[in-house]
Scaffold this motif. Structure first.
Motif, PDB file in Angstrom:
ATOM      1  N   SER A   1       0.971  -1.434  -0.266  1.00 41.41           N
ATOM      2  CA  SER A   1      -0.094  -0.283   0.266  1.00 41.41           C
ATOM      3  C   SER A   1       0.712   1.235   0.001  1.00 41.41           C
ATOM      4  CB  SER A   1      -0.861  -0.214   1.200  1.00 41.41           C
ATOM      5  OG  SER A   1      -1.653   1.103   1.132  1.00 41.41           O
ATOM      6  N   TRP A   2       2.152   1.499   0.993  1.00 38.77           N
ATOM      7  CA  TRP A   2       3.109   2.117   0.973  1.00 38.77           C
ATOM      8  C   TRP A   2       3.439   2.862  -0.567  1.00 38.77           C
ATOM      9  CZ3 TRP A   2       2.516   6.614   4.150  1.00 38.77           C
ATOM     10  CH2 TRP A   2       1.328   5.916   5.670  1.00 38.77           C
ATOM     11  N   ILE A   3       3.835   1.636  -1.199  1.00 37.55           N
ATOM     12  CA  ILE A   3       4.129   1.766  -2.285  1.00 37.55           C
ATOM     13  C   ILE A   3       3.199   2.164  -3.148  1.00 37.55           C
ATOM     14  CG2 ILE A   3       5.170   0.569  -4.379  1.00 37.55           C
ATOM     15  CD1 ILE A   3       6.590  -1.928  -2.084  1.00 37.55           C
ATOM     16  N   LYS A   4       2.486   1.642  -3.628  1.00 40.81           N
ATOM     17  CA  LYS A   4       1.815   2.479  -3.957  1.00 40.81           C
ATOM     18  C   LYS A   4       1.583   4.396  -4.337  1.00 40.81           C
ATOM     19  CE  LYS A   4      -3.025   1.798  -6.613  1.00 40.81           C
ATOM     20  NZ  LYS A   4      -4.717   1.335  -6.288  1.00 40.81           N
ATOM     21  N   ILE A   5       0.864   4.733  -2.252  1.00 38.98           N
ATOM     22  CA  ILE A   5       0.735   5.856  -2.183  1.00 38.98           C
ATOM     23  C   ILE A   5       2.260   5.914  -2.829  1.00 38.98           C
ATOM     24  CG2 ILE A   5       1.350   7.356  -0.118  1.00 38.98           C
ATOM     25  CD1 ILE A   5      -0.354   4.961   1.092  1.00 38.98           C
ATOM     26  N   LEU A   6       3.335   5.977  -2.708  1.00 43.71           N
ATOM     27  CA  LEU A   6       4.336   6.510  -2.987  1.00 43.71           C
ATOM     28  C   LEU A   6       4.666   6.814  -4.368  1.00 43.71           C
ATOM     29  CD1 LEU A   6       6.984   5.944  -0.063  1.00 43.71           C
ATOM     30  CD2 LEU A   6       5.384   8.081  -0.355  1.00 43.71           C
ATOM     31  N   SER A   7       4.215   6.044  -5.342  1.00 43.64           N
ATOM     32  CA  SER A   7       4.702   6.093  -6.518  1.00 43.64           C
ATOM     33  C   SER A   7       3.755   6.688  -7.041  1.00 43.64           C
ATOM     34  CB  SER A   7       4.185   4.674  -7.186  1.00 43.64           C
ATOM     35  OG  SER A   7       4.956   3.244  -6.994  1.00 43.64           O
TER      36      SER A   7
ATOM     37  N   ASN B   1      -5.316   5.488  -0.143  1.00 38.51           N
ATOM     38  CA  ASN B   1      -5.114   4.639  -0.174  1.00 38.51           C
ATOM     39  C   ASN B   1      -4.829   4.941   1.965  1.00 38.51           C
ATOM     40  OD1 ASN B   1      -4.107   2.301  -1.151  1.00 38.51           O
ATOM     41  ND2 ASN B   1      -4.150   3.865  -3.073  1.00 38.51           N
ATOM     42  N   LEU B   2      -4.255   6.257   2.183  1.00 38.04           N
ATOM     43  CA  LEU B   2      -4.073   6.318   3.070  1.00 38.04           C
ATOM     44  C   LEU B   2      -4.831   6.628   4.275  1.00 38.04           C
ATOM     45  CD1 LEU B   2      -1.581  10.139   3.059  1.00 38.04           C
ATOM     46  CD2 LEU B   2      -0.998   8.114   3.940  1.00 38.04           C
ATOM     47  N   ARG B   3      -6.169   7.065   3.795  1.00 33.50           N
ATOM     48  CA  ARG B   3      -7.615   6.603   4.514  1.00 33.50           C
ATOM     49  C   ARG B   3      -7.757   5.214   5.269  1.00 33.50           C
ATOM     50  NH1 ARG B   3     -10.802   8.539   1.607  1.00 33.50           N
ATOM     51  NH2 ARG B   3     -11.013  10.733   2.337  1.00 33.50           N
ATOM     52  N   HIS B   4      -6.876   4.374   4.098  1.00 32.71           N
ATOM     53  CA  HIS B   4      -7.695   2.887   4.171  1.00 32.71           C
ATOM     54  C   HIS B   4      -6.549   2.243   5.370  1.00 32.71           C
ATOM     55  CE1 HIS B   4      -8.372  -0.974   4.159  1.00 32.71           C
ATOM     56  NE2 HIS B   4      -7.109  -1.990   3.410  1.00 32.71           N
ATOM     57  N   ARG B   5      -5.482   3.149   5.325  1.00 34.73           N
ATOM     58  CA  ARG B   5      -3.918   2.324   5.687  1.00 34.73           C
ATOM     59  C   ARG B   5      -4.229   2.600   7.055  1.00 34.73           C
ATOM     60  NH1 ARG B   5      -2.825  -0.761   3.332  1.00 34.73           N
ATOM     61  NH2 ARG B   5      -3.519  -2.066   5.379  1.00 34.73           N
ATOM     62  N   LEU B   6      -4.686   3.353   7.306  1.00 31.44           N
ATOM     63  CA  LEU B   6      -4.099   4.390   8.767  1.00 31.44           C
ATOM     64  C   LEU B   6      -6.156   4.592  10.057  1.00 31.44           C
ATOM     65  CD1 LEU B   6      -2.548   7.371   7.910  1.00 31.44           C
ATOM     66  CD2 LEU B   6      -1.881   5.632   9.047  1.00 31.44           C
ATOM     67  N   ASP B   7      -6.788   4.066   9.398  1.00 31.50           N
ATOM     68  CA  ASP B   7      -8.654   4.025   9.691  1.00 31.50           C
ATOM     69  C   ASP B   7      -7.736   2.987  10.773  1.00 31.50           C
ATOM     70  OD1 ASP B   7     -11.348   4.320   9.894  1.00 31.50           O
ATOM     71  OD2 ASP B   7     -11.051   1.878   8.823  1.00 31.50           O
ATOM     72  N   GLY B   8      -8.890   3.919  12.131  1.00 31.90           N
ATOM     73  CA  GLY B   8      -8.622   2.295  13.146  1.00 31.90           C
ATOM     74  C   GLY B   8      -7.473   2.818  14.087  1.00 31.90           C
ATOM     75  N   TYR B   9      -6.604   3.464  14.375  1.00 31.43           N
ATOM     76  CA  TYR B   9      -5.658   3.856  14.507  1.00 31.43           C
ATOM     77  C   TYR B   9      -5.602   5.800  15.364  1.00 31.43           C
ATOM     78  CZ  TYR B   9      -2.481  -0.297  12.356  1.00 31.43           C
ATOM     79  OH  TYR B   9      -2.534  -1.140  11.928  1.00 31.43           O
ATOM     80  N   ALA B  10      -4.698   5.739  16.159  1.00 30.20           N
ATOM     81  CA  ALA B  10      -5.192   7.183  17.216  1.00 30.20           C
ATOM     82  C   ALA B  10      -3.870   7.834  16.588  1.00 30.20           C
ATOM     83  CB  ALA B  10      -4.728   6.827  18.228  1.00 30.20           C
TER      84      ALA B  10
END
Length: 261
Positions: free
Chosen positions: A58-64, A80-89
């Motif tokens: 996911s991070w490779i896709k974001i940074l690409s 992708n950021l929203r999906h990756r960080l959902d559920g984190y403080a």
């Protein structure tokens, strides 16, 4: 870099963007945030190396798609950021530390906290990260490991992000340190920006977050030791996997060669 990957807790409110560069106490800072915010914290270095394969890909896709050159690029980054960080403080470490404007677009109420340290000491400690992440044989050694086979590609897109943001390739100098501080000041309103040294302990962090000071010692996690440990662990794991592959191939091919007509 922490001990193990964090797990998202659905419904957790996102509150802090940790914008400190690697080797500025981000692992200790992440643990402190976990205690104060009572929720999981996404430490970039740990998640990329210890979490399931979907994380690093996911991070490779974001940074690409960074920096965004079109609205569709920006949408891909945001989704992708929203999906990756959902559920984190909170999120800490790279690549998030170099995506401040994108994260503020997604979390406009978040506080941005930049962990800092002496620039010269930071440059010396960054040599550990560079040495561990740029070993020429990594692509081959890590290939049998799910997730980590993508690590060389991850390092490449991270490097591109770093060059775009701070204008510097390896070897890294204090220039990147100061350019990052300027980057934070340019992109974050002063009232939502805190520069923080983990050596200062609980007091300034708790004050900024409006939290009482915990009756426990401030967490101290050595990032450098964690990086060395994980690098050795992954290389060893990769070599063991390759050994198993070669042993299996040998067990199949040797009898065939011996008994063939």
């Amino acid at each position: 870099m922490g001990q193990q990957a964090s797990v998202a807790q659905p419904g957790t409110k996102f509150q802090v963007i940790g914008a400190g560069l690697p080797r500025t106490g981000t692992a200790s800072f992440s643990e402190a945030l976990r205690i104060l915010l009572n929720g999981p914290v996404y430490h970039g270095g740990t998640q990329a190396t210890k979490a399931p394969e979907a994380e690093i890909r996911s991070w490779i896709k974001i940074l690409s798609h960074y920096p965004a050159k079109s609205p569709s690029d920006n949408q891909i980054i945001q989704d992708n950021l929203r999906h990756r960080l959902d559920g984190y403080a909170a999120v800490t470490d790279m690549p998030a530390a170099g995506l401040i404007t994108e994260l503020l677009e997604l979390y406009p109420d978040a506080l941005v906290i930049v962990t800092v340290r002496d620039p010269d000491a930071w440059v010396k400690s960054m040599e550990t990260v560079a040495n561990a992440s740029t070993l020429w044989f990594l692509r081959f050694v890590l290939f049998p490991i799910s997730g980590m086979r993508y690590f060389p590609d991850y390092i490449n897109v991270l490097r591109n992000q770093w060059v775009h943001n701070y204008g510097e390739k390896e070897p890294i100098s204090a220039k990147s340190h100061f350019n990052h501080l300027d980057y934070c000041k340019r992109n974050v309103p002063p009232e939502r920006l805190l520069f923080y040294n983990v050596k200062d302990g609980w007091e300034p962090l708790c004050k900024a977050l409006g939290k009482p000071v915990p009756d426990i010692p401030f967490p101290r996690i050595n990032d450098g030791e964690a990086i060395d440990r994980i690098a050795k662990e992954m290389i060893t794991k990769g070599l063991v996997r390759w050994l198993g592959i070669f042993v299996t191939l040998g067990a199949v091919t040797v009898p065939y060669l011996y008994f063939r007509p």
